[in-house]
Design a protein around this motif. Sequence first.
Motif: not given
Length: 121
Positions: A90-95, A114-121
């Motif tokens: 989970t983080a903001v991903y940047y190219c 940046g684009t937000q990626v959120t991974v839930s458990s």
Amino acid sequence: VQLQAFGGGLVQAGDSLRLSCAASGRSFSSYHMAWFRQSPGKEREFVAYTSLSGGITYYPDSVKGRFTISRDNVKNTVSLQMNSLKPDDTAVYYCAAGRGRSWYSQGYDYWGQGTQVTVSS
């Protein structure tokens, strides 16, 4: 070069997600490309690198075997395929685009928003 990242979202642990980054300008193939990520309170972290032609890639141990970077020098895009996602991803991903190979953010001159990626458990 201007970069625009997209493709983030909310997924569950174990899912896959593909990020893309579109570059403007005619010199895309002359830039080394990379993906970084940053979560709150942490420094920006290197995630993946690809060489000018895409023939050389590099990943840190934290994502090796799960993430794959690729580029298309005709479409001026770079992508990050992320499999077996974990909550720690989970983080903001940047190219990012730069003139040389680097694992550090200082080595890159141009950044996407940046684009937000959120991974839930």
